[in-house]
Design a protein around this motif. Structure first.
Motif, PDB file in Angstrom:
ATOM      1  N   PHE A 187       0.840  -1.185   0.000  1.00  0.00           N
ATOM      2  CA  PHE A 187       0.000   0.000   0.000  1.00  0.00           C
ATOM      3  C   PHE A 187       0.885   1.248   0.000  1.00  0.00           C
ATOM      4  CE2 PHE A 187       0.485  -1.572   4.344  1.00  0.00           C
ATOM      5  CZ  PHE A 187       0.988  -0.469   5.014  1.00  0.00           C
ATOM      6  N   PRO A 188       0.371   2.373  -0.525  1.00  0.00           N
ATOM      7  CA  PRO A 188       1.144   3.616  -0.542  1.00  0.00           C
ATOM      8  C   PRO A 188       1.090   4.324   0.805  1.00  0.00           C
ATOM      9  CG  PRO A 188      -0.975   3.994  -1.551  1.00  0.00           C
ATOM     10  CD  PRO A 188      -0.921   2.524  -1.212  1.00  0.00           C
ATOM     11  N   VAL A 189       2.157   4.994   1.142  1.00  0.00           N
ATOM     12  CA  VAL A 189       2.201   5.830   2.351  1.00  0.00           C
ATOM     13  C   VAL A 189       2.535   7.247   1.909  1.00  0.00           C
ATOM     14  CG1 VAL A 189       3.367   6.290   4.545  1.00  0.00           C
ATOM     15  CG2 VAL A 189       2.869   3.932   3.861  1.00  0.00           C
ATOM     16  N   SER A 190       1.544   8.117   1.946  1.00  0.00           N
ATOM     17  CA  SER A 190       1.744   9.514   1.561  1.00  0.00           C
ATOM     18  C   SER A 190       1.515  10.456   2.725  1.00  0.00           C
ATOM     19  CB  SER A 190       0.793   9.888   0.417  1.00  0.00           C
ATOM     20  OG  SER A 190      -0.559   9.679   0.799  1.00  0.00           O
ATOM     21  N   GLU A 191       1.238   9.874   3.925  1.00  0.00           N
ATOM     22  CA  GLU A 191       1.003  10.703   5.115  1.00  0.00           C
ATOM     23  C   GLU A 191       1.218   9.872   6.363  1.00  0.00           C
ATOM     24  OE1 GLU A 191      -2.909  11.863   4.023  1.00  0.00           O
ATOM     25  OE2 GLU A 191      -3.864  10.108   4.941  1.00  0.00           O
ATOM     26  N   VAL A 192       1.518  10.537   7.447  1.00  0.00           N
ATOM     27  CA  VAL A 192       1.579   9.908   8.765  1.00  0.00           C
ATOM     28  C   VAL A 192       0.591  10.628   9.667  1.00  0.00           C
ATOM     29  CG1 VAL A 192       3.926   9.049   8.563  1.00  0.00           C
ATOM     30  CG2 VAL A 192       3.539  11.364   9.429  1.00  0.00           C
ATOM     31  N   TYR A 193       0.384  10.094  10.853  1.00  0.00           N
ATOM     32  CA  TYR A 193      -0.692  10.599  11.701  1.00  0.00           C
ATOM     33  C   TYR A 193      -0.214  10.924  13.116  1.00  0.00           C
ATOM     34  CZ  TYR A 193      -3.467   8.433   8.001  1.00  0.00           C
ATOM     35  OH  TYR A 193      -3.991   8.074   6.779  1.00  0.00           O
ATOM     36  N   LEU A 194      -0.781  11.985  13.661  1.00  0.00           N
ATOM     37  CA  LEU A 194      -0.719  12.268  15.091  1.00  0.00           C
ATOM     38  C   LEU A 194      -2.003  11.706  15.681  1.00  0.00           C
ATOM     39  CD1 LEU A 194       0.150  13.660  17.750  1.00  0.00           C
ATOM     40  CD2 LEU A 194      -0.860  15.781  16.862  1.00  0.00           C
ATOM     41  N   LEU A 195      -1.873  10.675  16.501  1.00  0.00           N
ATOM     42  CA  LEU A 195      -3.036  10.041  17.119  1.00  0.00           C
ATOM     43  C   LEU A 195      -3.076  10.356  18.602  1.00  0.00           C
ATOM     44  CD1 LEU A 195      -2.980   6.443  15.545  1.00  0.00           C
ATOM     45  CD2 LEU A 195      -3.951   8.547  14.611  1.00  0.00           C
ATOM     46  N   GLN A 196      -4.291  10.417  19.139  1.00  0.00           N
ATOM     47  CA  GLN A 196      -4.430  10.603  20.582  1.00  0.00           C
ATOM     48  C   GLN A 196      -5.640   9.842  21.079  1.00  0.00           C
ATOM     49  OE1 GLN A 196      -5.312  15.069  20.467  1.00  0.00           O
ATOM     50  NE2 GLN A 196      -6.688  14.422  22.093  1.00  0.00           N
ATOM     51  N   ARG A 197      -5.617   9.527  22.366  1.00  0.00           N
ATOM     52  CA  ARG A 197      -6.743   8.833  22.996  1.00  0.00           C
ATOM     53  C   ARG A 197      -7.027   9.472  24.338  1.00  0.00           C
ATOM     54  NH1 ARG A 197      -3.897   3.083  24.810  1.00  0.00           N
ATOM     55  NH2 ARG A 197      -2.181   3.988  26.001  1.00  0.00           N
ATOM     56  N   LYS A 198      -8.194   9.191  24.879  1.00  0.00           N
ATOM     57  CA  LYS A 198      -8.562   9.668  26.202  1.00  0.00           C
ATOM     58  C   LYS A 198      -8.458   8.509  27.178  1.00  0.00           C
ATOM     59  CE  LYS A 198     -11.664  13.401  24.753  1.00  0.00           C
ATOM     60  NZ  LYS A 198     -13.041  13.965  24.842  1.00  0.00           N
ATOM     61  N   GLY A 199      -7.432   8.543  28.006  1.00  0.00           N
ATOM     62  CA  GLY A 199      -7.238   7.492  28.988  1.00  0.00           C
ATOM     63  C   GLY A 199      -6.645   6.237  28.372  1.00  0.00           C
ATOM     64  N   ASP A 200      -6.180   5.309  29.225  1.00  0.00           N
ATOM     65  CA  ASP A 200      -5.540   4.086  28.754  1.00  0.00           C
ATOM     66  C   ASP A 200      -6.497   3.178  28.003  1.00  0.00           C
ATOM     67  OD1 ASP A 200      -3.108   4.815  29.807  1.00  0.00           O
ATOM     68  OD2 ASP A 200      -3.483   3.851  31.741  1.00  0.00           O
ATOM     69  N   ASP A 201      -7.808   3.290  28.293  1.00  0.00           N
ATOM     70  CA  ASP A 201      -8.783   2.405  27.668  1.00  0.00           C
ATOM     71  C   ASP A 201      -9.367   2.990  26.392  1.00  0.00           C
ATOM     72  OD1 ASP A 201      -8.344   0.863  29.897  1.00  0.00           O
ATOM     73  OD2 ASP A 201     -10.148   1.528  30.948  1.00  0.00           O
ATOM     74  N   GLY A 202      -9.052   4.236  26.073  1.00  0.00           N
ATOM     75  CA  GLY A 202      -9.654   4.898  24.918  1.00  0.00           C
ATOM     76  C   GLY A 202      -9.053   4.431  23.603  1.00  0.00           C
ATOM     77  N   GLN A 203      -9.764   4.719  22.524  1.00  0.00           N
ATOM     78  CA  GLN A 203      -9.304   4.364  21.190  1.00  0.00           C
ATOM     79  C   GLN A 203      -8.487   5.503  20.593  1.00  0.00           C
ATOM     80  OE1 GLN A 203     -11.786   4.110  17.251  1.00  0.00           O
ATOM     81  NE2 GLN A 203     -11.924   2.094  18.240  1.00  0.00           N
ATOM     82  N   PHE A 204      -7.377   5.168  19.964  1.00  0.00           N
ATOM     83  CA  PHE A 204      -6.558   6.178  19.303  1.00  0.00           C
ATOM     84  C   PHE A 204      -7.273   6.692  18.057  1.00  0.00           C
ATOM     85  CE2 PHE A 204      -2.957   4.629  21.804  1.00  0.00           C
ATOM     86  CZ  PHE A 204      -2.281   5.827  22.055  1.00  0.00           C
ATOM     87  N   LYS A 205      -7.400   8.024  17.981  1.00  0.00           N
ATOM     88  CA  LYS A 205      -8.060   8.669  16.852  1.00  0.00           C
ATOM     89  C   LYS A 205      -7.133   9.710  16.231  1.00  0.00           C
ATOM     90  CE  LYS A 205     -12.640   7.939  18.868  1.00  0.00           C
ATOM     91  NZ  LYS A 205     -13.920   8.556  19.305  1.00  0.00           N
TER      92      LYS A 205
END
Length: 417
Positions: free
Chosen positions: A346-364
């Motif tokens: 697959f192509p990679v044309s971008e990277v991401y800054l991800l964050q979550r709320k708390g240890d149980d949260g999902q990275f968005k």
């Protein structure tokens, strides 16, 4: 370096002792004498009688006293066969005009002990968020002499990461990775997208009155305004690194494992090469370095405090498939996945800054950072999920995550004995 609260009632003298060593004022004659005397005596408790403690508490106490003693010896505050008070009188005040090399030696010893204590909380692990205040060492500054590295007041956070994720358009990669993670019962299935961490743990803003950019803000501005300025600065530095790396292609066609007797990790290797996705000819780099590794190095130059991905000396890019109780189980799972895996690119044309709320949260996705020049980063407020990520944590995922936490807690206790 971790800056931890120091209290006389703490049951963790190792942390208390080490917190002294992170304070600049320890190394003048007045405070050195005071600190040395305090570190030489048992920590006082709120009650007048010695507290009863478990064996683990006694281990913490012994470790704390021994850590303090060894570090004091290394810094020349005391010597074998003398009491702290005697050694300080003999050394005199000039002894405490320590060189930068000696200061860094003590801090390095403290950091190493704390790193050992917290071993195991790496990527994809349900680790606690560490409020580690960023302090630049001379090595950090020398690493980034050619770049205006990020120096905004900040703390380390396991709720923030810079990573490579297959783009949503790479449906075959998402399908295969999702199927493999389900089959291997990945404890991070809900919380993490399939990803390769580039800078993790990353950083978040440090609120309060400190030297630097935050100090210039009007005191009446809200934390949201401070956070917005912080994110803008982060994205600017991420873009500075990303524009120096052309888009490239990643192929997933091989697997590996990490671990030993008490931990196992199965992962896919994201092999990368330069390629033009608009029909142009393939381009190569000036050396044999894979573009994903080059990108990680460029990002680290902008954020020299985030070297955790190279804690073994080199960066090993990997996409975690699942976690296991030991490496033998991970190797068994590896054989099963390899027998049915179809190589996918697959192509990679971008990277991401991800964050979550708390240890149980999902990275968005908090920000999308394009690779190459003349492109603009995109902020997402509030952060947005990847389209193929689950909306809720299924029961089996929750159960696997709790089992992993229990294993890691048991491993940590065994290492402290």
């Amino acid at each position: 370096m971790l800056l931890l609260p120091l209290t006389k009632s703490t049951s963790k003298p190792a942390f208390a002792a080490l917190s002294y060593l992170g304070r600049e004022h320890l190394f003048n004659s007045h405070h050195a004498l005071k600190a040395s005397n305090e570190l030489s005596e048992p920590f006082e408790h709120s009650s007048s009688t010695p507290p009863t403690s478990t064996s683990s508490d006694k281990d913490w106490f012994a470790d704390g006293r021994e850590a303090a003693r060894l570090l004091k010896l290394e810094l020349g505050i005391t010597s074998e066969g003398t009491t702290p008070a005697e050694s300080i009188e003999e050394l005199g005040t000039d002894k405490f005009e320590l060189s930068n090399a000696m200061l860094e030696s003590g801090r390095a010893a403290a950091r190493e002990l704390l790193r050992e204590m917290n071993e195991g909380f790496d990527d994809d692990v349900d680790g606690k968020k560490k409020n580690e205040e960023i302090q630049f060492t001379q090595d950090d500054k020398q690493t980034s002499l050619s770049a205006q590295y990020f120096d905004f007041p900040s703390i380390k956070s396991h709720c923030m990461t810079i990573c490579m994720v297959p783009p949503p358009s790479a449906s075959k990669a998402w399908e295969q990775l999702t199927e493999a993670r389900k089959e291997c019962r990945d404890p991070g299935f809900f919380r993490w997208p399939p990803h390769a961490n580039l800078l993790y743990p990353f950083i978040e803003s440090k609120f309060g009155t400190v030297d630097g950019a935050v100090d210039k803000l009007d005191l009446e501005e809200s934390e949201n305004a401070i956070r917005a300025q912080f994110i803008d600065a982060v994205v600017e530095h991420l873009s500075t690194a990303a524009e120096q790396c052309k888009p490239f292609e990643v192929t997933l066609d091989s697997f590996g494992t990490f671990g030993g007797k008490s931990r196992g990790v199965l992962w896919a290797y994201p092999r990368s090469k330069y390629s033009m996705f608009d029909g142009g000819e393939e381009e190569g780099s000036d050396d044999d370095e894979e573009p994903l590794m080059r990108l990680q190095n460029l990002l680290e130059q902008q954020f020299p405090m985030c070297k955790d991905q190279k804690k073994q000396g080199t960066f090993t890019p990997h996409i975690t498939i699942s976690h296991y109780a030991n490496n033998t189980d991970a190797l068994t799972a590896k054989e099963g996945i390899e027998s049915k895996w179809q190589p996918v690119s697959f192509p990679v044309s971008e990277v991401y800054l991800l964050q979550r709320k708390g240890d149980d949260g999902q990275f968005k996705i908090a920000a999308t950072i394009p690779l190459g020049r003349d492109k603009t980063a995109q902020l997402h407020d509030p952060p947005i999920p990847f389209p193929s990520m689950p909306l809720v944590e299924e029961e089996w995922v929750h159960d696997e995550r709790i089992l992993m936490k229990q294993r890691r807690k048991g491993n940590f206790k065994r290492r402290r004995r």
